[in-house]
Write an enzyme that holds these catalytic residues in place. Sequence first.
Site, short mmCIF file in Angstrom:
data_model
loop_
_atom_site.label_atom_id
_atom_site.label_comp_id
_atom_site.label_asym_id
_atom_site.label_seq_id
_atom_site.Cartn_x
_atom_site.Cartn_y
_atom_site.Cartn_z
N LYS A 175 15.74 -8.85 -5.07
CA LYS A 175 14.55 -8.03 -5.37
C LYS A 175 13.77 -8.74 -6.48
CE LYS A 175 13.76 -3.10 -5.56
NZ LYS A 175 12.75 -2.95 -4.53
N1 PPE Z 1 12.45 -2.71 1.24
C1 PPE Z 1 11.64 -3.07 0.24
C2 PPE Z 1 10.77 -4.26 0.40
C3 PPE Z 1 11.63 -2.32 -0.94
O1 PPE Z 1 10.82 -2.69 -1.94
C4 PPE Z 1 12.45 -1.18 -1.05
C5 PPE Z 1 12.44 -0.35 -2.29
C6 PPE Z 1 13.28 -0.85 0.03
C7 PPE Z 1 13.26 -1.64 1.15
C8 PPE Z 1 14.22 0.33 -0.01
O2 PPE Z 1 15.30 0.06 -0.85
P1 PPE Z 1 16.07 1.22 -1.63
O3 PPE Z 1 15.17 1.70 -2.68
O4 PPE Z 1 17.30 0.56 -2.15
O5 PPE Z 1 16.39 2.28 -0.65
N2 PPE Z 1 11.24 -0.37 -3.01
C9 PPE Z 1 11.22 0.01 -4.41
C10 PPE Z 1 9.93 -0.39 -5.08
C11 PPE Z 1 8.71 0.33 -4.66
C12 PPE Z 1 7.50 -0.06 -5.48
O6 PPE Z 1 6.40 0.10 -4.98
O7 PPE Z 1 7.65 -0.49 -6.62
C13 PPE Z 1 11.53 1.50 -4.58
O8 PPE Z 1 11.43 2.27 -3.63
O9 PPE Z 1 11.87 1.87 -5.70
#
Ligand code: PPE
Length: 305
Positions: free
Chosen positions: A159
């Site tokens: 990330k």
């Molecule tokens: N894919 C991506 C690209 C992503 O950024 C997130 C979370 C997910 C999948 C889902 O992952 P999880 O949160 O572990 O279920 N995105 C984070 C950032 C959003 C933002 O705009 O900043 C979040 O949801 O916190």
Amino acid sequence: MPITPTPKIWMNGSLVDWDKAQVHVLTHSLHYGTGIFEGIRAYETAKGPAIFRLTEHMTRFVNSAKILGMPMPYSVPELVQAVKDTVRSTGLPACYVRPLGYYGYGEMGLNTMPCKTDVAIACWPWGAYLGDDALDKGVRLKTSSWTRHDHNIMPPASKTTGNYVNSSLAKVEALRAGYDEAVMLAPNGLIAECSGENIFVVRNDVIITPPLSAGALEGITQNSVMTIARDLGYDVRVDNLARSDLYVAEEIFVCGTAAEIGSVNSVDDRPVPCPGPKTRILAETFAKAARMQDSRYAHWCELAG
Ligand code: PPE
């Protein structure tokens, strides 16, 4: 989305006043996108704020650093404690938590080996990321003209802040075209995920979500939804999906920490039944699980203290 300030931000081991949590303009990660981050939610419960799957989030944070080759000065248990301390310092019943690891001021140039890693943790109240109607009315998806990173360009499993230039390009393109969110395809044309959420598709009664190898982040919400879906007796698979799978899906939903669970009402202007029955029951169960209202999932909720 505007930020609401809270009293303190954790920086390298101490809680500092919100307004004093500042960095120099020559901060390395500001120039090269070499930071890593997490997004976590703390939910209101009768026992105070419960931080959803905190240990898993901080483990992924440390793994993001490992993938970049970034030294991490804190262990997972130390980071878990730091998040709890920060959440408590806000006095809020619920909030969003943003841990950030970055190369700070002191070195310039692409060689990160001499750089020192700084860590900050901030919390603020964050409402519905895809809008208040994301579950009931659903969101409109558009296939992005921007391709998800290839594994040998920017590892999607880390990330990394720089990875999100790709997500931002896709998000803004979709919004400008009148859609709510972008679906991103991997370089081989298969579905990866959305700009900030994982995607689930129901086809022939099977719930399918793309794998990490297709460029998806291993989402913690995705993992939670898969567990809940299996417990509900659904057939759940991690598998590749093509764009056409979206156009004929029985149901589609997206999920992530910020977005929680949002149903999809169309993809590239082709309507999708919304909200589908599986989406609705998964969202209801997830909402209870996150608030410590379902004993089967109580171990996912880590109390702030
Ligand atoms: N894919 C991506 C690209 C992503 O950024 C997130 C979370 C997910 C999948 C889902 O992952 P999880 O949160 O572990 O279920 N995105 C984070 C950032 C959003 C933002 O705009 O900043 C979040 O949801 O916190």
